[in-house]
Design a protein around this motif. Sequence first.
Motif, PDB file in Angstrom:
ATOM      1  N   UNK A   3       0.781  -1.242  -0.038  1.00  0.00           N
ATOM      2  CA  UNK A   3       0.070   0.080   0.067  1.00  0.00           C
ATOM      3  C   UNK A   3       0.751   1.256   0.051  1.00  0.00           C
ATOM      4  N   UNK A   4       1.986   1.299   0.669  1.00  0.00           N
ATOM      5  CA  UNK A   4       2.771   2.544   0.923  1.00  0.00           C
ATOM      6  C   UNK A   4       3.505   2.567  -0.462  1.00  0.00           C
ATOM      7  N   UNK A   7       0.953   4.044  -2.786  1.00  0.00           N
ATOM      8  CA  UNK A   7       1.060   5.450  -2.664  1.00  0.00           C
ATOM      9  C   UNK A   7       1.897   6.302  -3.045  1.00  0.00           C
ATOM     10  N   UNK A   8       3.233   5.793  -2.881  1.00  0.00           N
ATOM     11  CA  UNK A   8       4.094   6.502  -3.369  1.00  0.00           C
ATOM     12  C   UNK A   8       4.265   6.704  -4.752  1.00  0.00           C
ATOM     13  N   UNK A   9       3.918   5.625  -5.489  1.00  0.00           N
ATOM     14  CA  UNK A   9       3.787   5.719  -7.003  1.00  0.00           C
ATOM     15  C   UNK A   9       2.614   6.720  -7.404  1.00  0.00           C
ATOM     16  N   UNK A  42      -5.991   4.510   0.517  1.00  0.00           N
ATOM     17  CA  UNK A  42      -4.989   3.700   1.077  1.00  0.00           C
ATOM     18  C   UNK A  42      -4.442   4.450   2.467  1.00  0.00           C
ATOM     19  N   UNK A  43      -4.449   5.554   2.602  1.00  0.00           N
ATOM     20  CA  UNK A  43      -3.970   6.108   3.903  1.00  0.00           C
ATOM     21  C   UNK A  43      -4.886   5.690   4.958  1.00  0.00           C
ATOM     22  N   UNK A  44      -6.449   5.627   4.757  1.00  0.00           N
ATOM     23  CA  UNK A  44      -7.061   5.075   5.804  1.00  0.00           C
ATOM     24  C   UNK A  44      -7.135   3.659   5.892  1.00  0.00           C
ATOM     25  N   UNK A  45      -6.704   2.973   5.100  1.00  0.00           N
ATOM     26  CA  UNK A  45      -6.428   1.303   4.996  1.00  0.00           C
ATOM     27  C   UNK A  45      -5.192   1.259   6.006  1.00  0.00           C
TER      28      UNK A  45
END
Length: 166
Positions: A3-4, A7-9, A42-45
């Motif tokens: 997930x990180x 998120x970065x991509x 994604x941040x919430x997950x």
Amino acid sequence: RQALEEMRALYERNQADVSEAKAGRTDLIFLIRFRHCCLLRNQRCVLAYLYDRLLRIRALRWECGSVLPNDIQFHMSAEEVEWFNRYKKSLATYMRSVGGEEGLDLTQDIKPPKSLYIEVRCLRDHGEFEIDDGTTILLKKNSQHFLPRWKCEQLIRQGVLEHILS
């Protein structure tokens, strides 16, 4: 971690598209908003996952006591072990502050006891164990004893003793 990385991509692609949108490509605004919504999801997950781990680590203090088993500690990050130690110290400070001079051990009776004494079997050699009246008992593997519940609960949770149900 996946997930990180995602998120970065997404963030990097959004940064590139934002600079193009500022240059005049207004058709990218909807794509930028969509990616931003994906980032927030994604941040919430990730936060929900971390919060769940935190709750499980807190529960370990109540179940296993102040010392974590090695197999559990092996699967924890350094930050999680540090959080566990700070929580352990905070709980110990609170328990010392209530209940008079000796404090009050809140971790003793997780469930209300049906009787004050229980029969236990020693699962491994532990050595000498002293109860309140000054009696010392040698806890050897496979030995059985009739002991006060509140003195045994911590050893039961640590796997030294086993409660024998008649």
